[in-house]
Design an enzyme around this catalytic site. Sequence first.
Site, PDB file in Angstrom:
ATOM      1  N   GLY A   1      -2.169   0.758   9.317  1.00  0.00           N
ATOM      2  CA  GLY A   1      -2.771   1.412   8.183  1.00  0.00           C
ATOM      3  C   GLY A   1      -4.389   1.592   8.159  1.00  0.00           C
ATOM      4  O   GLY A   1      -4.571   2.709   7.638  1.00  0.00           O
ATOM      5  N   ALA A   2      -5.131   0.668   8.591  1.00  0.00           N
ATOM      6  CA  ALA A   2      -6.491   0.768   8.851  1.00  0.00           C
ATOM      7  C   ALA A   2      -6.958   2.139   9.601  1.00  0.00           C
ATOM      8  O   ALA A   2      -7.549   3.081   9.261  1.00  0.00           O
ATOM      9  CB  ALA A   2      -7.158  -0.169   9.104  1.00  0.00           C
TER      10      ALA A   2
ATOM     11  N   ASP B   1     -10.360   2.623   2.005  1.00  0.00           N
ATOM     12  CA  ASP B   1     -10.541   2.219   3.318  1.00  0.00           C
ATOM     13  C   ASP B   1     -11.257   3.091   4.125  1.00  0.00           C
ATOM     14  O   ASP B   1     -12.267   2.755   4.686  1.00  0.00           O
ATOM     15  CB  ASP B   1      -9.267   1.760   3.936  1.00  0.00           C
ATOM     16  CG  ASP B   1      -8.597   0.445   3.519  1.00  0.00           C
ATOM     17  OD1 ASP B   1      -9.391  -0.421   2.852  1.00  0.00           O
ATOM     18  OD2 ASP B   1      -7.516   0.253   3.607  1.00  0.00           O
TER      19      ASP B   1
ATOM     20  N   LYS C   1       0.773  -1.207  -0.014  1.00  0.00           N
ATOM     21  CA  LYS C   1       0.043  -0.104  -0.140  1.00  0.00           C
ATOM     22  C   LYS C   1       0.699   1.126   0.037  1.00  0.00           C
ATOM     23  O   LYS C   1       0.393   2.394  -0.357  1.00  0.00           O
ATOM     24  CB  LYS C   1      -1.000   0.002   1.184  1.00  0.00           C
ATOM     25  CG  LYS C   1      -2.140  -0.890   1.107  1.00  0.00           C
ATOM     26  CD  LYS C   1      -3.000  -0.967   2.187  1.00  0.00           C
ATOM     27  CE  LYS C   1      -4.425  -1.772   2.123  1.00  0.00           C
ATOM     28  NZ  LYS C   1      -5.193  -1.594   3.163  1.00  0.00           N
TER      29      LYS C   1
ATOM     30  N   GLY D   1      -6.174   1.800  17.684  1.00  0.00           N
ATOM     31  CA  GLY D   1      -5.087   1.079  16.651  1.00  0.00           C
ATOM     32  C   GLY D   1      -4.543   2.501  15.977  1.00  0.00           C
ATOM     33  O   GLY D   1      -4.941   3.530  16.050  1.00  0.00           O
ATOM     34  N   ALA D   2      -3.232   2.192  15.507  1.00  0.00           N
ATOM     35  CA  ALA D   2      -2.624   3.323  14.714  1.00  0.00           C
ATOM     36  C   ALA D   2      -1.686   2.745  13.549  1.00  0.00           C
ATOM     37  O   ALA D   2      -0.805   3.192  12.975  1.00  0.00           O
ATOM     38  CB  ALA D   2      -1.566   3.633  15.805  1.00  0.00           C
TER      39      ALA D   2
HETATM   40  P1  NDP Z   1      -1.518  -2.893  10.874  1.00  0.00           P
HETATM   41  O1  NDP Z   1      -0.592  -4.182  10.766  1.00  0.00           O
HETATM   42  O2  NDP Z   1      -0.920  -1.728   9.805  1.00  0.00           O
HETATM   43  O3  NDP Z   1      -1.851  -2.441  12.279  1.00  0.00           O
HETATM   44  C1  NDP Z   1      -2.183  -3.407  13.377  1.00  0.00           C
HETATM   45  C2  NDP Z   1      -2.582  -2.647  14.501  1.00  0.00           C
HETATM   46  O4  NDP Z   1      -3.131  -3.634  15.592  1.00  0.00           O
HETATM   47  C3  NDP Z   1      -1.714  -1.822  15.158  1.00  0.00           C
HETATM   48  O5  NDP Z   1      -2.301  -0.650  15.706  1.00  0.00           O
HETATM   49  C4  NDP Z   1      -1.127  -2.911  16.068  1.00  0.00           C
HETATM   50  O6  NDP Z   1      -0.648  -2.275  17.502  1.00  0.00           O
HETATM   51  C5  NDP Z   1      -2.529  -3.341  16.506  1.00  0.00           C
HETATM   52  N1  NDP Z   1      -2.312  -4.816  17.167  1.00  0.00           N
HETATM   53  C6  NDP Z   1      -2.147  -5.983  16.535  1.00  0.00           C
HETATM   54  N2  NDP Z   1      -2.031  -6.959  17.571  1.00  0.00           N
HETATM   55  C7  NDP Z   1      -2.322  -6.103  18.650  1.00  0.00           C
HETATM   56  C8  NDP Z   1      -2.513  -6.785  19.989  1.00  0.00           C
HETATM   57  N3  NDP Z   1      -2.482  -8.289  20.321  1.00  0.00           N
HETATM   58  N4  NDP Z   1      -3.227  -5.866  20.920  1.00  0.00           N
HETATM   59  C9  NDP Z   1      -3.122  -4.694  20.905  1.00  0.00           C
HETATM   60  N5  NDP Z   1      -3.000  -4.219  19.531  1.00  0.00           N
HETATM   61  C10 NDP Z   1      -2.600  -4.981  18.427  1.00  0.00           C
HETATM   62  O7  NDP Z   1      -2.530  -3.597  10.212  1.00  0.00           O
HETATM   63  P2  NDP Z   1      -4.109  -2.747   9.234  1.00  0.00           P
HETATM   64  O8  NDP Z   1      -3.892  -1.342  10.008  1.00  0.00           O
HETATM   65  O9  NDP Z   1      -3.765  -2.927   7.825  1.00  0.00           O
HETATM   66  O10 NDP Z   1      -5.262  -3.851   9.523  1.00  0.00           O
HETATM   67  C11 NDP Z   1      -5.947  -4.058  10.737  1.00  0.00           C
HETATM   68  C12 NDP Z   1      -7.116  -4.700  10.759  1.00  0.00           C
HETATM   69  O11 NDP Z   1      -7.974  -3.917   9.771  1.00  0.00           O
HETATM   70  C13 NDP Z   1      -6.891  -6.019  10.200  1.00  0.00           C
HETATM   71  O12 NDP Z   1      -7.514  -7.021  10.864  1.00  0.00           O
HETATM   72  C14 NDP Z   1      -7.687  -6.069   8.808  1.00  0.00           C
HETATM   73  O13 NDP Z   1      -8.212  -7.337   8.525  1.00  0.00           O
HETATM   74  C15 NDP Z   1      -8.712  -4.926   9.081  1.00  0.00           C
HETATM   75  N6  NDP Z   1      -8.851  -4.137   7.804  1.00  0.00           N
HETATM   76  C16 NDP Z   1     -10.525  -4.101   7.514  1.00  0.00           C
HETATM   77  C17 NDP Z   1     -10.747  -3.815   6.200  1.00  0.00           C
HETATM   78  C18 NDP Z   1     -12.153  -3.530   6.058  1.00  0.00           C
HETATM   79  O14 NDP Z   1     -12.368  -2.924   4.876  1.00  0.00           O
HETATM   80  N7  NDP Z   1     -13.047  -3.980   7.072  1.00  0.00           N
HETATM   81  C19 NDP Z   1      -9.645  -2.623   5.467  1.00  0.00           C
HETATM   82  C20 NDP Z   1      -8.360  -2.650   5.833  1.00  0.00           C
HETATM   83  C21 NDP Z   1      -7.941  -3.430   7.071  1.00  0.00           C
HETATM   84  P3  NDP Z   1       0.869  -1.786  17.409  1.00  0.00           P
HETATM   85  O15 NDP Z   1       0.942  -0.455  16.686  1.00  0.00           O
HETATM   86  O16 NDP Z   1       1.130  -1.669  18.931  1.00  0.00           O
HETATM   87  O17 NDP Z   1       1.758  -3.084  16.771  1.00  0.00           O
END
Ligand code: NDP
Length: 287
Positions: free
Chosen positions: A135-136, A109, A73, A132-133
């Site tokens: 991509g989404a 998105d 992306k 969350g912080a």
């Molecule tokens: P990223 O890898 O960019 O970000 C992941 C986020 O989740 C970070 O904020 C991370 O925190 C947090 N995280 C992961 N594991 C944990 C945990 N065990 N405890 C607490 N926080 C956690 O992923 P994306 O942003 O790309 O995707 C996130 C979700 O969004 C995915 O599940 C994806 O399926 C969904 N999504 C849905 C869409 C839709 O159209 N419905 C479109 C795009 C995404 P940290 O920064 O601390 O690692």
Amino acid sequence: MPRPRSFKQELVGVFGHPVAENPTQAMIEPAFADLGLDWRYLTVEVRPEGLGDAVRGARAMGWRGFNCTIPHKVRVIEFLDELTPAAEAIGAVNCVVNRDGHLLGDNTDGKGFVRSVAEVRPIAGASAFLIGAGGAARAIAVELALAGARGLTIANRSVDRAEALARHVTDRTGVPARAVPLVATARPDAGTDLLINATSVGLYPDVDADLGVDLAALGPDAVVCDVIPNPPRTRLIRAAEARGLAALDGLGMLVNQGAIGLKLWTGLDPRPAVMRRALEAIFDDGH
Ligand code: NDP
């Protein structure tokens, strides 16, 4: 004389790695059929080192556009001709449109998310608690601010990422945003209108993972949203429903971002219900 038939289909698709579990094809192709379009949506495995060639290939073959998913992306930007202001502000592209060989990168998105929320309440003036912080979260934060949200609290496990995103949102849009660590004491306050899980917590197969966020302080008009599309009824969604709160699942965002992309490629508005039904048939059987 029978009308000459065309065997050439218009092509779009998704580039990702790994990509096999990406369900977009399964919702877009029924929408094409419903619109009477002889188009195909291909799910294509593209490794990071092959991304430039894949984009040049799509351009050479006259693809009408494509989606990008993990891990492309951000990297895809260097192969495009132009970005929309939203994609520029988000710093990532998930949807590319080919306009006569000119590749325009957009990000649907956050727009898909905003459209889902707007179906149940106005965003202008809303106060959001965004978890969350990644991509989404980044796409959602920027689009909420551009749509007139009053303020954002961003809670993340790695608080430095939340701080960076909060600064980015305020610098880009002027909307006040603050960061908090995602800990058990991170409670949304009573003035919160939207509580959003934009982390991957709750995604299949780890469906019982708990975000640890307490919904008790939310007022009765608050809307709870989850980006997780699989399973649609996450633990958070179920907890919100148990409290009698309005709840929006991740399928709504997925369908709406797909519908916005399809319109960018074809100029036509698909029926979201057709797309949602196709996804439900996949996800509601427990996976
Ligand atoms: P990223 O890898 O960019 O970000 C992941 C986020 O989740 C970070 O904020 C991370 O925190 C947090 N995280 C992961 N594991 C944990 C945990 N065990 N405890 C607490 N926080 C956690 O992923 P994306 O942003 O790309 O995707 C996130 C979700 O969004 C995915 O599940 C994806 O399926 C969904 N999504 C849905 C869409 C839709 O159209 N419905 C479109 C795009 C995404 P940290 O920064 O601390 O690692």
